[in-house]
Structure formats: C-alpha cells, structure tokens
Write a protein that holds these residues in place. Structure first.
Motif, PDB file in Angstrom:
ATOM      1  N   ALA A   1       4.311  -5.535  -9.927  1.00  0.00           N
ATOM      2  CA  ALA A   1       4.717  -4.274  -9.287  1.00  0.00           C
ATOM      3  C   ALA A   1       3.970  -4.063  -7.974  1.00  0.00           C
ATOM      4  N   TRP A   2       2.715  -4.454  -7.940  1.00  0.00           N
ATOM      5  CA  TRP A   2       1.905  -4.335  -6.713  1.00  0.00           C
ATOM      6  C   TRP A   2       2.469  -5.224  -5.610  1.00  0.00           C
ATOM      7  N   TYR A   3       2.746  -6.473  -5.927  1.00  0.00           N
ATOM      8  CA  TYR A   3       3.231  -7.409  -4.910  1.00  0.00           C
ATOM      9  C   TYR A   3       4.649  -7.067  -4.450  1.00  0.00           C
ATOM     10  N   LYS A   4       5.486  -6.572  -5.353  1.00  0.00           N
ATOM     11  CA  LYS A   4       6.839  -6.178  -4.963  1.00  0.00           C
ATOM     12  C   LYS A   4       6.795  -4.961  -4.043  1.00  0.00           C
ATOM     13  N   ALA A   5       5.855  -4.048  -4.316  1.00  0.00           N
ATOM     14  CA  ALA A   5       5.716  -2.870  -3.457  1.00  0.00           C
ATOM     15  C   ALA A   5       5.247  -3.269  -2.063  1.00  0.00           C
ATOM     16  N   LEU A   6       4.330  -4.223  -1.989  1.00  0.00           N
ATOM     17  CA  LEU A   6       3.876  -4.721  -0.683  1.00  0.00           C
ATOM     18  C   LEU A   6       5.043  -5.309   0.107  1.00  0.00           C
ATOM     19  N   GLU A   7       5.867  -6.073  -0.585  1.00  0.00           N
ATOM     20  CA  GLU A   7       7.006  -6.700   0.080  1.00  0.00           C
ATOM     21  C   GLU A   7       7.990  -5.651   0.593  1.00  0.00           C
ATOM     22  N   ARG A   8       8.275  -4.660  -0.228  1.00  0.00           N
ATOM     23  CA  ARG A   8       9.206  -3.614   0.196  1.00  0.00           C
ATOM     24  C   ARG A   8       8.643  -2.780   1.343  1.00  0.00           C
ATOM     25  N   ALA A   9       7.313  -2.617   1.358  1.00  0.00           N
ATOM     26  CA  ALA A   9       6.665  -1.839   2.417  1.00  0.00           C
ATOM     27  C   ALA A   9       6.465  -2.650   3.692  1.00  0.00           C
ATOM     28  N   GLY A  10       6.748  -3.957   3.626  1.00  0.00           N
ATOM     29  CA  GLY A  10       6.590  -4.807   4.801  1.00  0.00           C
ATOM     30  C   GLY A  10       5.147  -5.099   5.152  1.00  0.00           C
ATOM     31  N   ILE A  11       4.288  -5.186   4.140  1.00  0.00           N
ATOM     32  CA  ILE A  11       2.856  -5.443   4.347  1.00  0.00           C
ATOM     33  C   ILE A  11       2.521  -6.823   3.795  1.00  0.00           C
ATOM     34  N   GLU A  12       1.917  -7.658   4.611  1.00  0.00           N
ATOM     35  CA  GLU A  12       1.591  -9.030   4.210  1.00  0.00           C
ATOM     36  C   GLU A  12       0.079  -9.222   4.140  1.00  0.00           C
ATOM     37  N   ASP A  13      -0.326 -10.245   3.366  1.00  0.00           N
ATOM     38  CA  ASP A  13      -1.732 -10.649   3.288  1.00  0.00           C
ATOM     39  C   ASP A  13      -2.643  -9.456   2.984  1.00  0.00           C
ATOM     40  N   PHE A  14      -2.343  -8.752   1.915  1.00  0.00           N
ATOM     41  CA  PHE A  14      -3.111  -7.554   1.564  1.00  0.00           C
ATOM     42  C   PHE A  14      -3.401  -7.560   0.078  1.00  0.00           C
TER      43      PHE A  14
END
Length: 340
Positions: A258-271
């Motif tokens: 869920a954390w990584y999918k949220a990062l992807e949807r938010a357009g945030i990489e390497d976090f």
C-alpha cells in the motif's frame, strides 16, 4: 557419517566424540570430498580436546548465540537477527578460526543488488562478533581483518509540502495517520509503530521515548505540535494500549504494498519511510530551527548527524558574512559606485 538435510545443499556430519558427546554439524561445503576432509579434521580436533585437554574450538553458531544473549539491550537487535539468519547460509557451523577475510569478502559479495552502506552494516556486525570472541571471550587468538566498502555520504532525501500532501491523500487511513504523525514529530518508524498511550500527555502536548526504545539509548522528550495532536485525537478509544492500530491490532510493518502503490500514484520516486524523518528535519531547518534544537528534538547522539541538513538553510550565515563588510572592493572601488 555424512548426510544431507532436506533443505540444505551442504553435507552434514554426525558422529560421537571419545567422551561420548554426539556431534551434528554442517561441513559448509557441497563437495563430498571436501566434506570428508572436514569431518576427518573435526574428529581429530575433538579427539585432542577430549584426550589431551586442549582448548575447544568454538563455532560461528556458538558465537552468534552468545552475542545475542549479551546484546539483548540493543535497539537494532532485530536487525542483527535478520542479518545473522542470512549469514547462516554462508558461515553455517564453521569454526571461528575458519572464518577468514576471504570468506567474509565472499559473503559480502553474495549480497548482490545491495547498497555498500547495507553491506557495511553486515560487515560491522561480523567484525563486532569476532572481535568480542577474541578480546572478551578468548575463543580465538586473533580476529580476521574485515574490509569495508567505500560508501557515499548518507543521503538526505526529502519531499516538499505539496508532495507530502499528495502522498498522504493516496495512503490508506492508518498509514496516512502514521506518516502525518512522523512528519510532525520526526520519530523513527519503530517509535511510531510501538507508541503507547502511556507515553502521551495530550493536555501538556508532549510525548516521550524511553531510553530502551531510543536508538541512542537516551530518553527523548517529544513536543507535540497541532498536527501531531490532531492525529492523536483521531486515535483515541481505538485501542487502550497502542496508539496506532489496524483492524484492532498494533501495526508492525509500514513499508507495505500500500505504501509503494501510494508513492507511485503520488508521482514520488526513490522515497523510503525513513525519509519522512529526513523531510521533517529538512522542513525544520528551512523554517529556521537551529541545528542544536533539531538535534535535541530528533534524539541524535552526535552533532555530526544533524550537519547533513545545514546546507538547506545557508541564509542563517548571512549575518556572520556581513560582519566584515567594508563597503569597498579589494581594488578600492566602492560597492555603491558599482551599483550606480
């Protein structure tokens, strides 16, 4: 006799020593001839211990067990356990004096796709155990040299407030609340997931981390700003003990799908989740918080650890730079004339 275990590629040996003790041990090799040589050598060594009274040679598993017994207080003990489980496939039941610099190098190289800093944590653990076996336990005459990897300076990855808002909006409620609380307090993951109501005083707007919960083994007092208090009030009455729960249970994992999918949807990489702490510190420095205050709030044990954020607000040095202003250039031409 030599035999194979169902889930092991290496040969194992089993025999009885002259004093009646049964030995079961991995030979650490898949080659049967090498395993036979190892078995013969081990039988000879144990015969000398039983019949001639020589000092017994200790194994890596014995050192691991004693290390874990003596380091129960370590905040990173679970990390040690995870690394030692991985190392079991490389060191098996080797004698401590069989663990050479070359064997250690091979184990580090086997961790493919792992950053140098991560490999160094494993190498530092191996070095600490072997040094204790030499200097405190007297199990080996000399610990082997451990060659560390050259690692770049620790990164500081942080996100803007707009990026944080996008991420919080994409996360499921339980992770969003924990991330928001981390951005408000700078607490480490384990301190957030393990936070109990007994550590919270909402009327006084403070929380505290006990020494045995802190990485530096020192108690930390946490001031709670309005954002942190707002998150806490939403958790009240969900659980009598734990602050953050999911489906009635305390949360242990945060870096989930869920954390990584949220990062992807938010357009945030390497976090990473830990970068929320870097973000908290970066926002503070950019907002004018002194490095001394940041060190106290973040529970860092060394001033060097907060210096990584100093470059984010160089304007705090402007007053110092102005102290030697003369109003003239080195050639004698006035600055005012140049500006005219």
């Amino acid at each position: 006799m030599l035999y194979r275990r169902p889930n092991s590629r290496c040969w194992w040996t089993r025999f009885t020593t002259p004093d009646g003790k049964e030995v079961r041990r991995s030979t650490g090799t898949e080659d049967k001839k090498d395993a036979e040589e190892y078995e013969a050598k081990l039988k000879q060594e144990l015969w000398r211990v039983a019949r001639l009274g020589e000092k017994p040679k200790r194994t890596w598993p014995e050192a691991v067990v004693r290390w874990l017994e003596e380091t129960e207080h370590k905040a990173s003990r679970q990390d040690d356990i995870n690394l030692l489980r991985w190392l079991d496939g490389h060191f098996g039941a080797l004698l401590l004096d069989e663990i050479t610099t070359d064997r250690i190098d091979q184990a580090a190289k086997a961790r493919k796709g792992t950053a140098p800093a991560t490999k160094n944590r494993m190498l530092a653990l191996i070095r600490a155990i072997l040094r204790r076996a030499e200097r405190q336990w007297g199990w080996i005459d000399r610990a082997p040299a451990v060659r560390m990897y050259s690692a770049p300076n620790q990164r500081v990855r942080w996100i803007t407030r707009d990026e944080a808002d996008r991420l919080l909006a994409e996360l499921p409620e339980h992770l969003s609340d924990m991330a928001r609380f981390t951005l408000a307090t700078g607490l480490r993951r384990a301190n957030v997931t393990g936070l109990e109501w007994s550590q919270i005083d909402i009327p006084r707007r403070v929380a505290w981390i006990h020494p045995d919960q802190a990485k530096a083994r020192k108690a930390i007092g946490i001031p709670l700003n309005a954002d942190a208090v707002d998150v806490l009030r939403r958790q009240i009455e969900r659980d009598p003990k734990w602050v953050f729960t999911y489906k009635g249970r305390p949360i242990t994992q945060v870096s989930t799908a869920a954390w990584y999918k949220a990062l992807e949807r938010a357009g945030i990489e390497d976090f990473r989740w830990h970068d929320l702490r870097h973000t908290w510190a970066s926002w503070h420095v950019q907002g004018g918080t002194s490095l001394q205050d940041l060190m106290a709030m973040g529970g860092w044990s060394s001033y060097d650890l907060v210096l990584r954020y100093a470059h984010l607000a160089p304007e705090h040095l402007a007053e110092a730079a102005a102290r030697i202003e003369s109003g003239r250039t080195l050639s004698g031409t006035s600055l005012q004339a140049l500006q005219a």
